[in-house]
Design a protein around this motif. Structure first.
Motif, PDB file in Angstrom:
ATOM      1  N   MET A  75       0.776  -1.270   0.025  1.00  0.00           N
ATOM      2  CA  MET A  75       0.066   0.165   0.060  1.00  0.00           C
ATOM      3  C   MET A  75       0.860   1.187   0.186  1.00  0.00           C
ATOM      4  N   GLU A  76       0.480   2.209  -0.570  1.00  0.00           N
ATOM      5  CA  GLU A  76       1.197   3.400  -0.850  1.00  0.00           C
ATOM      6  C   GLU A  76       0.379   4.161   0.147  1.00  0.00           C
ATOM      7  N   ILE A  77       1.233   5.425   0.536  1.00  0.00           N
ATOM      8  CA  ILE A  77       0.882   6.514   1.565  1.00  0.00           C
ATOM      9  C   ILE A  77      -0.736   7.130   0.681  1.00  0.00           C
ATOM     10  N   SER A  78      -0.580   7.327  -0.545  1.00  0.00           N
ATOM     11  CA  SER A  78      -1.657   7.963  -1.216  1.00  0.00           C
ATOM     12  C   SER A  78      -2.925   7.011  -1.202  1.00  0.00           C
ATOM     13  N   GLU A  79      -2.775   5.628  -0.722  1.00  0.00           N
ATOM     14  CA  GLU A  79      -3.872   4.928  -0.581  1.00  0.00           C
ATOM     15  C   GLU A  79      -4.630   4.715   0.595  1.00  0.00           C
ATOM     16  N   LEU A  80      -3.801   5.197   1.595  1.00  0.00           N
ATOM     17  CA  LEU A  80      -4.209   5.203   2.944  1.00  0.00           C
ATOM     18  C   LEU A  80      -5.864   5.725   3.141  1.00  0.00           C
ATOM     19  N   PRO A  81      -6.679   5.044   3.888  1.00  0.00           N
ATOM     20  CA  PRO A  81      -7.952   5.571   4.171  1.00  0.00           C
ATOM     21  C   PRO A  81      -7.805   7.139   4.655  1.00  0.00           C
ATOM     22  N   LYS A  82      -8.459   8.017   4.306  1.00  0.00           N
ATOM     23  CA  LYS A  82      -8.199   9.619   4.542  1.00  0.00           C
ATOM     24  C   LYS A  82      -9.470   9.571   5.759  1.00  0.00           C
ATOM     25  N   GLU A  83     -10.193   9.046   6.025  1.00  0.00           N
ATOM     26  CA  GLU A  83     -11.313   8.908   7.016  1.00  0.00           C
ATOM     27  C   GLU A  83     -10.715   8.125   8.257  1.00  0.00           C
ATOM     28  N   LYS A  84      -9.721   7.446   8.221  1.00  0.00           N
ATOM     29  CA  LYS A  84      -9.518   6.818   9.629  1.00  0.00           C
ATOM     30  C   LYS A  84      -8.209   7.517  10.055  1.00  0.00           C
ATOM     31  N   LYS A  85      -8.060   7.157  11.284  1.00  0.00           N
ATOM     32  CA  LYS A  85      -6.847   7.536  12.052  1.00  0.00           C
ATOM     33  C   LYS A  85      -5.811   6.434  12.185  1.00  0.00           C
ATOM     34  N   ILE A  86      -4.681   6.520  11.841  1.00  0.00           N
ATOM     35  CA  ILE A  86      -3.820   5.292  11.883  1.00  0.00           C
ATOM     36  C   ILE A  86      -2.924   5.344  13.137  1.00  0.00           C
ATOM     37  N   ILE A  87      -2.875   4.221  13.908  1.00  0.00           N
ATOM     38  CA  ILE A  87      -1.924   4.082  15.051  1.00  0.00           C
ATOM     39  C   ILE A  87      -0.860   3.253  14.477  1.00  0.00           C
ATOM     40  N   LEU A  88       0.378   3.615  14.545  1.00  0.00           N
ATOM     41  CA  LEU A  88       1.790   3.057  14.176  1.00  0.00           C
ATOM     42  C   LEU A  88       2.169   2.694  15.660  1.00  0.00           C
ATOM     43  N   PHE A  89       2.589   1.337  15.655  1.00  0.00           N
ATOM     44  CA  PHE A  89       2.946   0.738  16.967  1.00  0.00           C
ATOM     45  C   PHE A  89       3.939  -0.132  16.669  1.00  0.00           C
ATOM     46  N   ASP A  90       4.768  -0.485  17.882  1.00  0.00           N
ATOM     47  CA  ASP A  90       5.669  -1.350  17.861  1.00  0.00           C
ATOM     48  C   ASP A  90       5.390  -3.018  18.022  1.00  0.00           C
ATOM     49  N   GLY A  91       5.391  -3.480  16.825  1.00  0.00           N
ATOM     50  CA  GLY A  91       4.784  -5.040  16.588  1.00  0.00           C
ATOM     51  C   GLY A  91       5.352  -6.025  17.405  1.00  0.00           C
ATOM     52  N   VAL A  92       6.482  -5.798  18.203  1.00  0.00           N
ATOM     53  CA  VAL A  92       7.264  -6.733  19.046  1.00  0.00           C
ATOM     54  C   VAL A  92       6.833  -6.333  20.509  1.00  0.00           C
TER      55      VAL A  92
END
Length: 140
Positions: free
Chosen positions: A1-18
């Motif tokens: 997925m590219e940045i331009s394809e991110l859902p504009k209506e959602k807030k995205i939480i980036l988290f440490d997966g480990v």
């Protein structure tokens, strides 16, 4: 997925997966996200790295939770917790009372917990794999 394809209506939480603490926090948000506001991306993923690069955060100095609101708004440290609390349901909203405390103090507490999260809560060998029911909440 590219940045331009991110859902504009959602807030995205980036988290440490480990990180076990981060994993528990993600599970908590999913459980209380009754309005379906959030999507999740692991910091270690290719998409996570693209978002970090897009917003201009150095991964050498930052490795904790980020709240990204496309196309270019983001929050770090204690701001993330309060922004999430405003959106979720439940009694936990009462924790917003702590947002009146000085940001510098809140961020120092956040940094202290973030620095010690592996020691206190442990670390996984690999990033979590969402169940089929939760797969739509995670972006790749």
């Amino acid at each position: 997925m590219e940045i331009s394809e991110l859902p504009k209506e959602k807030k995205i939480i980036l988290f440490d997966g480990v990180c076990n603490l981060c994993d528990s926090s993600v599970q908590f948000v999913i459980k209380h996200d009754k309005k379906d506001v959030f999507r999740f991306v692991q910091l270690q993923s290719e998409l996570g790295q693209k978002i970090i690069c897009h917003i201009g955060i150095s991964t050498s100095t930052f490795d904790s939770t980020i709240l990204y609101e496309p196309p270019d708004t983001y929050y770090c440290k204690s701001d993330v917790a309060f922004k999430i609390l405003k959106e979720i349901s439940g009694i936990h909203k009462c924790l917003l009372v702590f947002s009146i405390l000085p940001k510098t103090m809140l961020d120092k507490i956040y940094d202290y917990v973030a620095r010690n999260r592996y020691k206190w809560f442990g670390k996984k060998e690999s990033c979590m794999i969402p169940t089929s029911e939760l797969k739509s909440k995670f972006l790749e």
